[in-house]
Design a protein around this motif. Structure first.
Motif, short mmCIF file in Angstrom:
data_model
loop_
_atom_site.label_atom_id
_atom_site.label_comp_id
_atom_site.label_asym_id
_atom_site.label_seq_id
_atom_site.Cartn_x
_atom_site.Cartn_y
_atom_site.Cartn_z
N LEU A 142 2.86 -6.00 2.09
CA LEU A 142 3.05 -4.57 1.86
C LEU A 142 1.92 -3.73 2.44
N LEU A 143 0.77 -4.34 2.65
CA LEU A 143 -0.42 -3.60 3.04
C LEU A 143 -0.56 -3.42 4.55
N ARG A 198 -4.15 18.34 -1.72
CA ARG A 198 -2.70 18.16 -1.67
C ARG A 198 -2.25 17.25 -2.81
N LEU A 199 -1.09 17.57 -3.37
CA LEU A 199 -0.50 16.77 -4.42
C LEU A 199 0.92 16.41 -3.99
N ILE A 200 1.27 15.12 -4.10
CA ILE A 200 2.61 14.66 -3.70
C ILE A 200 3.29 14.03 -4.92
N PRO A 201 4.04 14.84 -5.68
CA PRO A 201 4.76 14.27 -6.82
C PRO A 201 5.83 13.29 -6.33
N ASP A 202 6.10 12.28 -7.12
CA ASP A 202 7.12 11.27 -6.79
C ASP A 202 6.89 10.66 -5.41
N TRP A 203 5.63 10.33 -5.08
CA TRP A 203 5.37 9.70 -3.78
C TRP A 203 6.17 8.42 -3.62
N THR A 204 6.53 7.82 -4.71
CA THR A 204 7.46 6.70 -4.72
C THR A 204 8.21 6.71 -6.05
N LEU A 205 9.42 6.24 -6.02
CA LEU A 205 10.18 6.08 -7.25
C LEU A 205 10.10 4.64 -7.75
N ALA A 206 9.33 3.82 -7.04
CA ALA A 206 9.24 2.39 -7.34
C ALA A 206 8.39 2.12 -8.58
N THR A 207 8.64 0.96 -9.15
CA THR A 207 7.72 0.38 -10.12
C THR A 207 6.80 -0.55 -9.31
N PHE A 208 5.81 -1.14 -9.95
CA PHE A 208 4.95 -2.06 -9.21
C PHE A 208 5.76 -3.17 -8.57
N GLU A 209 6.72 -3.69 -9.31
CA GLU A 209 7.51 -4.82 -8.81
C GLU A 209 8.42 -4.45 -7.64
N THR A 210 8.75 -3.19 -7.49
CA THR A 210 9.68 -2.78 -6.43
C THR A 210 9.00 -1.98 -5.31
N LEU A 211 7.67 -1.97 -5.27
CA LEU A 211 6.98 -1.29 -4.16
C LEU A 211 7.46 -1.85 -2.83
N SER A 212 7.52 -0.98 -1.82
CA SER A 212 7.97 -1.41 -0.50
C SER A 212 6.95 -1.02 0.57
N LEU A 235 -2.32 -2.07 -16.19
CA LEU A 235 -2.82 -3.38 -15.78
C LEU A 235 -3.25 -3.36 -14.32
N LEU A 236 -4.28 -4.08 -14.02
CA LEU A 236 -4.71 -4.28 -12.63
C LEU A 236 -3.82 -5.36 -12.02
N ARG A 237 -3.08 -4.98 -10.99
CA ARG A 237 -2.18 -5.91 -10.30
C ARG A 237 -2.34 -5.69 -8.81
N LYS A 263 -13.23 11.56 2.08
CA LYS A 263 -11.80 11.78 2.34
C LYS A 263 -11.04 10.64 1.67
N VAL A 264 -10.49 10.95 0.51
CA VAL A 264 -9.86 9.92 -0.33
C VAL A 264 -8.46 10.39 -0.73
N ALA A 265 -7.58 9.41 -0.91
CA ALA A 265 -6.26 9.64 -1.48
C ALA A 265 -6.03 8.58 -2.54
N VAL A 266 -5.24 8.93 -3.53
CA VAL A 266 -4.91 7.95 -4.57
C VAL A 266 -3.41 7.98 -4.81
N GLY A 267 -2.81 6.81 -4.86
CA GLY A 267 -1.42 6.67 -5.25
C GLY A 267 -1.39 6.07 -6.64
N LEU A 268 -0.72 6.74 -7.55
CA LEU A 268 -0.70 6.30 -8.95
C LEU A 268 0.71 5.90 -9.39
N LEU A 269 0.81 4.75 -9.98
CA LEU A 269 2.06 4.28 -10.57
C LEU A 269 2.02 4.56 -12.06
N LEU A 270 2.83 5.51 -12.49
CA LEU A 270 2.86 5.89 -13.90
C LEU A 270 4.13 5.40 -14.60
N VAL A 271 5.11 4.94 -13.82
CA VAL A 271 6.37 4.47 -14.43
C VAL A 271 6.47 2.97 -14.36
#
Length: 123
Positions: A83-84, A39-53, A75-77, A115-123
């Motif tokens: 949030l977790l 499964r692929l979920i485009p735009d799983w979030t519109l957030a930047t790292f600073e605005t993750l919710s 960067l690793l942040r 069974k793995v999932a990855v959330g990627l922040l590209l913006v």
């Protein structure tokens, strides 16, 4: 950087990544996305790292995965522990890493049948 896997069995795999993009099965993406083997979920979030919710992590916690990877860009942040909470409640493991490491680790884990999932922040 291009990545090569010996065999993917039709599963979503990262085939390349670079500044502001990843390629999944040869298709380039430049928006935040979540990827699971089937499964692929485009735009799983519109957030930047600073605005993750918390809501962003609730979505990741709801996915059919034992472990969740979070790729935080170049960067690793580390996100705030508050949030977790959704992942803790769902008893999901979380590994936080930069984007290249998240792509490589995801490919290794699906190669092991995990069974793995990855959330990627590209913006």
């Amino acid at each position: 950087m291009k990545l090569q896997l010996e065999k993917s069995d039709g599963l979503n795999t990262f085939t390349a990544y670079g500044d502001g993009y990843v390629s999944v099965n040869g298709i380039r993406h430049s928006c935040n996305l979540a990827v699971l083997p089937e499964r692929l979920i485009p735009d799983w979030t519109l957030a930047t790292f600073e605005t993750l919710s918390v809501g962003d992590f609730e979505l990741l916690a709801s996915l059919d995965a034992e472990i969740v990877l979070l790729g935080t860009g170049r960067l690793l942040r580390f996100p705030s522990p508050d949030l977790l909470r959704p992942l803790v409640r769902a008893q999901k493991g979380l590994e936080v890493m930069d984007l290249p490491a998240a792509c490589r680790t995801y490919n290794v884990l699906i190669g092991e049948g995990r069974k793995v999932a990855v959330g990627l922040l590209l913006v």
